[in-house]
Design a protein around this motif. Structure first.
Motif, PDB file in Angstrom:
ATOM      1  N   UNK A 248       8.191  -2.922   2.662  1.00  0.00           N
ATOM      2  CA  UNK A 248       7.931  -1.501   2.017  1.00  0.00           C
ATOM      3  C   UNK A 248       7.581  -1.469   0.605  1.00  0.00           C
ATOM      4  N   UNK A 249       6.994  -0.710   0.136  1.00  0.00           N
ATOM      5  CA  UNK A 249       6.101  -0.658  -1.076  1.00  0.00           C
ATOM      6  C   UNK A 249       6.446   0.711  -1.718  1.00  0.00           C
ATOM      7  N   UNK A 250       6.586   0.615  -3.167  1.00  0.00           N
ATOM      8  CA  UNK A 250       6.574   1.651  -3.947  1.00  0.00           C
ATOM      9  C   UNK A 250       5.828   1.628  -5.346  1.00  0.00           C
ATOM     10  N   UNK A 251       4.926   2.408  -5.346  1.00  0.00           N
ATOM     11  CA  UNK A 251       4.258   2.262  -6.855  1.00  0.00           C
ATOM     12  C   UNK A 251       4.355   3.429  -7.620  1.00  0.00           C
ATOM     13  N   UNK A 252       4.025   3.456  -8.856  1.00  0.00           N
ATOM     14  CA  UNK A 252       3.772   4.550  -9.992  1.00  0.00           C
ATOM     15  C   UNK A 252       2.740   3.745 -10.838  1.00  0.00           C
ATOM     16  N   UNK A 253       1.617   4.789 -11.146  1.00  0.00           N
ATOM     17  CA  UNK A 253       0.607   4.402 -11.796  1.00  0.00           C
ATOM     18  C   UNK A 253      -0.248   5.218 -12.554  1.00  0.00           C
ATOM     19  N   UNK A 254      -0.551   5.408 -13.854  1.00  0.00           N
ATOM     20  CA  UNK A 254      -1.391   5.976 -14.564  1.00  0.00           C
ATOM     21  C   UNK A 254      -2.838   5.829 -14.086  1.00  0.00           C
ATOM     22  N   UNK A 255      -3.784   6.682 -13.894  1.00  0.00           N
ATOM     23  CA  UNK A 255      -5.123   6.363 -13.463  1.00  0.00           C
ATOM     24  C   UNK A 255      -5.916   7.332 -14.050  1.00  0.00           C
ATOM     25  N   UNK A 256      -7.282   6.429 -14.553  1.00  0.00           N
ATOM     26  CA  UNK A 256      -8.329   7.376 -14.893  1.00  0.00           C
ATOM     27  C   UNK A 256      -9.705   7.114 -14.105  1.00  0.00           C
ATOM     28  N   UNK A 277      -0.086   8.592 -10.363  1.00  0.00           N
ATOM     29  CA  UNK A 277      -0.023   8.354  -8.746  1.00  0.00           C
ATOM     30  C   UNK A 277       1.515   7.795  -8.245  1.00  0.00           C
ATOM     31  N   UNK A 278       2.163   8.466  -7.714  1.00  0.00           N
ATOM     32  CA  UNK A 278       3.452   7.923  -7.378  1.00  0.00           C
ATOM     33  C   UNK A 278       3.268   7.820  -5.638  1.00  0.00           C
ATOM     34  N   UNK A 279       3.401   6.586  -5.064  1.00  0.00           N
ATOM     35  CA  UNK A 279       3.157   6.217  -3.896  1.00  0.00           C
ATOM     36  C   UNK A 279       4.389   5.415  -3.022  1.00  0.00           C
ATOM     37  N   UNK A 280       4.388   5.647  -2.019  1.00  0.00           N
ATOM     38  CA  UNK A 280       5.260   4.701  -1.263  1.00  0.00           C
ATOM     39  C   UNK A 280       4.643   4.333   0.214  1.00  0.00           C
ATOM     40  N   UNK A 281       5.004   3.279   0.955  1.00  0.00           N
ATOM     41  CA  UNK A 281       4.795   3.010   2.283  1.00  0.00           C
ATOM     42  C   UNK A 281       4.885   1.858   2.844  1.00  0.00           C
ATOM     43  N   UNK A 282       4.132   1.104   3.531  1.00  0.00           N
ATOM     44  CA  UNK A 282       4.208  -0.056   4.469  1.00  0.00           C
ATOM     45  C   UNK A 282       3.244  -0.971   4.124  1.00  0.00           C
ATOM     46  N   UNK A 283       3.430  -2.277   4.087  1.00  0.00           N
ATOM     47  CA  UNK A 283       2.518  -3.292   3.963  1.00  0.00           C
ATOM     48  C   UNK A 283       2.566  -4.616   4.720  1.00  0.00           C
ATOM     49  N   UNK A 293      -2.381  -2.212   3.348  1.00  0.00           N
ATOM     50  CA  UNK A 293      -1.192  -1.219   3.054  1.00  0.00           C
ATOM     51  C   UNK A 293      -1.607   0.246   3.646  1.00  0.00           C
ATOM     52  N   UNK A 294      -0.533   0.895   3.995  1.00  0.00           N
ATOM     53  CA  UNK A 294      -0.609   2.253   4.577  1.00  0.00           C
ATOM     54  C   UNK A 294       0.169   3.266   3.777  1.00  0.00           C
ATOM     55  N   UNK A 295      -0.189   3.977   2.485  1.00  0.00           N
ATOM     56  CA  UNK A 295       0.753   4.602   1.402  1.00  0.00           C
ATOM     57  C   UNK A 295       0.548   6.086   1.687  1.00  0.00           C
ATOM     58  N   UNK A 296       1.587   6.678   1.276  1.00  0.00           N
ATOM     59  CA  UNK A 296       1.306   8.292   0.777  1.00  0.00           C
ATOM     60  C   UNK A 296       2.174   8.630  -0.387  1.00  0.00           C
ATOM     61  N   UNK A 297       1.783   9.808  -0.948  1.00  0.00           N
ATOM     62  CA  UNK A 297       2.489  10.083  -2.196  1.00  0.00           C
ATOM     63  C   UNK A 297       1.990  11.300  -2.888  1.00  0.00           C
ATOM     64  N   UNK A 298       2.039  11.295  -4.312  1.00  0.00           N
ATOM     65  CA  UNK A 298       1.781  12.619  -4.679  1.00  0.00           C
ATOM     66  C   UNK A 298       1.118  12.267  -6.141  1.00  0.00           C
TER      67      UNK A 298
END
Length: 334
Positions: A248-256, A277-283, A293-298
Motif C-alpha cells: 500500500x502506497x501513500x504520497x504527497x508532492x509539490x509539482x510544476x 498532489x495527494x495520492x494513495x493506492x496499491x503497488x 502502481x495503481x493510485x488515486x488522489x486529489x
C-alpha cells in the motif's frame, strides 16, 4: 524509477535506492542519478522501460467561468548499448503527451486548451573507477511544444557532467557532484546552469543524500519505508508491504509542469500548472526489476498561468478548484 531495494540486499544496493529516490525529485535528471551508482549494471539487464498514465477530472476556475480537465501519458526507454569492463553507455528515449481541455481562460484572455508534446533523445556515458568513484556525462536533444509538430514544436537540449567521489571503506559513502545545463529549467528559470553538491551515506536504517539544491532522507524497516525530499519540489512518500509483492502506497508532492503554447505572447513564456498532489493506492513489486502502481488522489492549491518566470506564472495565474485524479504507472528492467 525502479527501486532496487529488496529484503536481504547488501549495502551497495541500499546506496542505489537512495540515489533512485533522489531521482524522483527531478525527472529530467533521473538518468543522471541512476548513473551515480558505483556498481556495474547487472549482466541480465540491458533495457529499462517506464510508463505513466494519469487523468485529472475537470476543475472550475474559482474566479471566472469555465473549467479545465487534463490527461497525460508519458513513457521512457533506455538501452545499454555499450558494456565494457569499466565503461557503460546508455541510449535514452522519452516521450510525453498532455491534453488540456476546457473553457477557462488565462488572465490574458488566451485559451490554454490544446495538445502538448514533449520528446527527448539522448545518451549517457559513465566510467566506474573503483572504490565508489564514478565519472560521466549525458546529453539530450529535446523537441517540445503544441501540436501539430510542423507548426508549434521547438528544439532544445540539456547536458550534464557528473561524478561520485567514494568516501570511507570501499567507497560506502560518497560525495555527489553534477553540473546540469537546461535553458528551459522549470524551477530556476533564470539559472540555466545548476550545480549539485551532496553527501550520500547510510547509517543503520537511514539512507541520506544531504546537499543543495535538495536533500533526500529515507527510513527503512523490513516491511515499510518512508522518504522525504527537501528542496524546491518537496515530497513525502511511504509504502507498506501487505502480503508478498503487494504494497500500500501513500504520497504527497509539490509539482510544476510546463508547456510551450504556440500562440504565446513572448517566446520565453511557458504555460505552467503548479499544485499539490495527494495520492494513495496499491503497488505490485516483483523483486527489483518490475513495479506497477495503481493510485488515486486529489490535486489541490492549483494555479495555471503563463509567463517566462515560474513565480510570476503562479502569482498571476488562474486558481483552479481541487480535482480528483487517477494514475497508472509501471517500471521494468530486463
Amino acid at each position: 524509477m525502479l527501486c532496487r531495494f529488496i529484503n536481504g540486499q547488501p549495502p551497495a544496493a541500499m546506496r542505489a535506492t537512495t540515489l533512485l529516490a533522489l531521482a524522483a525529485v527531478a525527472p529530467a535528471l533521473e538518468d543522471v542519478f541512476t548513473a551515480f551508482d558505483p556498481r556495474p549494471t547487472p549482466p541480465e539487464v540491458a533495457w529499462r522501460a517506464s510508463a505513466d498514465l494519469r487523468a485529472y477530472a475537470e476543475a472550475d476556475d474559482r474566479d471566472g467561468p469555465g473549467g479545465i480537465a487534463i490527461d497525460r501519458q508519458a513513457a521512457g526507454l533506455s538501452w545499454l548499448g555499450v558494456r565494457g569492463a569499466r565503461d557503460e553507455g546508455w541510449l535514452n528515449l522519452r516521450a510525453a503527451r498532455t491534453a488540456i481541455d476546457g473553457e477557462a481562460r488565462l488572465a490574458s484572455g488566451a485559451s490554454p486548451e490544446g495538445e502538448y508534446l514533449d520528446a527527448g533523445l539522448g545518451a549517457t556515458w559513465k566510467r566506474l573507477l573503483g572504490d565508489g568513484h564514478v565519472v560521466g556525462a549525458m546529453a539530450t536533444a529535446t523537441l517540445d511544444g503544441e501540436a501539430p509538430v510542423a507548426d508549434g514544436m521547438e528544439w532544445g537540449g540539456t547536458a550534464t557532467v557528473f561524478g561520485r567521489l567514494g568516501l570511507g571503506e570501499g567507497g560506502r559513502d560518497g560525495l555527489l557532484l553534477a553540473l546540469n545545463y537546461d535553458a528551459d529549467r522549470v524551477i530556476f528559470g533564470d539559472v540555466p546552469v545548476l550545480p549539485l553538491v551532496a553527501w550520500q551515506g547510510m547509517r543503520g536504517p537511514w539512507m541520506l543524500v544531504l546537499g543543495v539544491p535538495f536533500s533526500v532522507v529515507t527510513y527503512r524497516q523490513e516491511d515499510w519505508r518512508a522518504t522525504a525530499v527537501l528542496g524546491p519540489l518537496p515530497s513525502l512518500s511511504a509504502d507498506h508491504r501487505i502480503h508478498g509483492p503487494l504494497r500500500v502506497v501513500g504520497e504527497a508532492r509539490w509539482t510544476r509542469q510546463q508547456w510551450r503554447r504556440d500562440a504565446r505572447a513572448e517566446g520565453d513564456d511557458r504555460l505552467e500548472l503548479s499544485q499539490w498532489e495527494w495520492t494513495g493506492g496499491l503497488r505490485l513489486a516483483f523483486g527489483p526489476a518490475v513495479q506497477f502502481d495503481l493510485l488515486g488522489g486529489a490535486a489541490t492549491a492549483r494555479r495555471l498561468g503563463e509567463d517566462e518566470d515560474s513565480a510570476d506564472a503562479r502569482r498571476d495565474g488562474i486558481a483552479l478548484e481541487a480535482a480528483p485524479f487517477a494514475v497508472l504507472r509501471g517500471r521494468i528492467a530486463f
